[in-house]
Design an enzyme around this catalytic site. Structure first.
Site, PDB file in Angstrom:
ATOM      1  NE  ARG A  47      -2.799   0.380   3.337  1.00  0.00           N
ATOM      2  CZ  ARG A  47      -1.992   0.736   4.345  1.00  0.00           C
ATOM      3  NH1 ARG A  47      -1.382   1.897   4.324  1.00  0.00           N
ATOM      4  NH2 ARG A  47      -1.820  -0.084   5.353  1.00  0.00           N
ATOM      5  CG  ASP A 186      -9.596  17.282 -14.525  1.00  0.00           C
ATOM      6  OD1 ASP A 186      -8.904  16.760 -15.421  1.00  0.00           O
ATOM      7  OD2 ASP A 186     -10.566  16.707 -13.998  1.00  0.00           O
TER       8      ASP A 186
HETATM    9  C1  LIG Z   1     -13.200  10.927 -16.287  1.00  0.00           C
HETATM   10  C2  LIG Z   1     -12.819  12.200 -15.679  1.00  0.00           C
HETATM   11  C3  LIG Z   1     -12.504  12.292 -14.306  1.00  0.00           C
HETATM   12  C4  LIG Z   1     -12.639  11.120 -13.363  1.00  0.00           C
HETATM   13  O1  LIG Z   1     -11.726  10.107 -13.653  1.00  0.00           O
HETATM   14  P1  LIG Z   1     -12.000   8.541 -13.371  1.00  0.00           P
HETATM   15  O2  LIG Z   1     -10.746   7.918 -13.847  1.00  0.00           O
HETATM   16  O3  LIG Z   1     -13.222   8.157 -14.151  1.00  0.00           O
HETATM   17  O4  LIG Z   1     -12.221   8.376 -11.909  1.00  0.00           O
HETATM   18  C5  LIG Z   1     -12.090  13.520 -13.817  1.00  0.00           C
HETATM   19  N1  LIG Z   1     -12.005  14.604 -14.610  1.00  0.00           N
HETATM   20  C6  LIG Z   1     -12.314  14.557 -15.924  1.00  0.00           C
HETATM   21  C7  LIG Z   1     -12.188  15.795 -16.749  1.00  0.00           C
HETATM   22  C8  LIG Z   1     -12.717  13.364 -16.498  1.00  0.00           C
HETATM   23  O5  LIG Z   1     -13.029  13.329 -17.803  1.00  0.00           O
END
Ligand SMILES: *Cc1c(COP(=O)(O)O)cnc(C)c1O
Length: 381
Positions: A47, A186
């Site tokens: 972990r 993001d």
């Molecule tokens: C898909 C997505 C996420 C979440 O990711 P997962 O791998 O599905 O948990 C977060 N931000 C954006 C912009 C995404 O497209």
């Protein structure tokens, strides 16, 4: 000498070039490690450490320009990474977000807000001016003496999911930093091939590795990247404590996938640019959202003269269901083209139009993709 991203995705994160070493890293499937003499730093437990995470983390950190002190910390999913970042906000802290953001990120923020842990404020437009004004308006809780827990965080998705809104990252980073807030980006849609937010002043970058970075729709994984050594340690500790660790196999598969990121993205982006142009000429398409680069686009569709909500919803459903080369599915960033009406999901922000179809453009031949999309759109005529 700094190599191009196309070279770095291939060359980085491999075992040392020593006679007899494998060229590609093995998958390390062990939950525990042999104890070392006191004081020696070796892996202890699965972990906390796993060698299969390291190659992928090295490549992502390199692409995002995390620098020598910073790095990438991989997580079990994109949402585990998003959650790890949101969790760093001090209790009662302020989270500024666009009204349209990835639906589950929005839902998680709302859950923190509803439980009184954070104050979430949605901005219709995230600009240096709106960020500065919103930060000035709020009385923030007193900050953590270690300076690690921010009392405010500005969340940016650029381009955003699924509205493809582009944000001035450098400007928002300056506004956030001035107020002592973190700027989080993001970077899932753009990928580090198109932008490296850390070089524009962002504190943290998050990725859904599930999408372009791994690229084959065969795993779920996430990553947090920072150029600040102390923050990297914070996320390493978070992963150890909260336990959302990547599976060794998923990490290995994602590293295998990221080797072709540059060629996949180049083709997908060229396809998306052509599809955005062609879609704009179709009479059933009322709007195309394409920021000019990247491989995601969104289209809005309608039957002529039928613009009530039910008709618009049905028109978009009919287009998606009429596709044959494209697959009707959620997610994005894989080699195969996917289409989805986003408002199918009950947690989708309502600023997203009901007739918006998000297109994740893959690497197939563009003429086949267009012919298929065109015949589905023709059905609305
Ligand atoms: C898909 C997505 C996420 C979440 O990711 P997962 O791998 O599905 O948990 C977060 N931000 C954006 C912009 C995404 O497209």
């Amino acid at each position: 000498m700094t190599h191009h991203p196309a070279t770095r995705v291939v060359a980085m994160g491999r075992p040392d070039k020593v006679a007899g070493q494998p060229v590609s890293p093995p998958i390390e499937l062990s939950s525990t490690y042999v104890t070392a003499p006191l004081g020696a730093a070796v892996p202890i437990y699965g972990r906390i450490d796993n060698a299969s995470w390291l190659g992928l983390e090295t490549v992502i950190a390199e692409l995002e320009r995390a620098g020598t002190g910073g790095g990438c910390v991989s997580f079990a999913s994109g949402m585990a990474a998003v959650s790890a970042v949101m969790n760093q906000l001090a209790y009662g802290g302020l989270l500024l977000m666009p009204a349209s953001v990835y639906n589950t990120t929005a839902e998680l923020a709302a859950a923190h807000h509803d439980r009184g842990r954070l104050t979430v404020r949605l901005l219709d437009e995230v600009t240096p001016q709106t960020v500065q004004a919103a930060l000035a308006e709020h009385v923030l809780p007193s900050s953590d003496p270690r300076g690690l827990e921010p009392t405010a965080m500005v969340w940016v998705e650029s381009p955003s999911n699924p509205m493809l809104t582009v944000t001035d990252i450098a400007g928002c980073a300056a506004a956030a930093t001035q107020a002592g807030a973190w700027l989080v980006v993001d970077n899932t849609f753009a990928t580090p091939l198109l932008q490296q937010p850390l070089t524009m002043g962002a504190d943290v970058v998050v990725h859904s590795v599930t999408k372009y970075l791994s690229g084959h729709s065969d795993l779920v994984l996430g990553a947090v990247v920072t150029n600040k050594p102390e923050l990297r340690e914070v996320f390493v500790a978070h992963r150890r404590l909260h336990g959302a660790i990547p599976g060794p196999f998923e990490a290995w598969l994602a590293l295998r996938g990221i080797r072709t990121l540059d060629v996949r993205f180049e083709r997908a982006q060229a396809n998306a640019t052509m599809l955005a142009e062609r879609a704009a000429t179709h009479p059933s398409v009322t709007r195309v959202r394409y920021p000019g680069s990247g491989a995601m686009l969104s289209i809005e569709v309608a039957r002529k003269g039928a613009d009530d909500e039910d008709s618009l919803t049905q028109a978009a459903e009919d287009v998606v269901n009429g596709l044959q080369v494209w697959t009707a599915a959620t997610s994005l960033g894989g080699v195969e083209s996917l289409a989805e009406r986003r408002r199918r999901h009950s947690n989708e922000p309502t600023v997203v139009p009901v007739n918006l179809i998000r297109l994740s453009v893959g690497i197939e031949h563009v003429d086949d993709l267009w012919a298929d999309l065109e015949q589905a759109l023709d059905q609305l005529a």
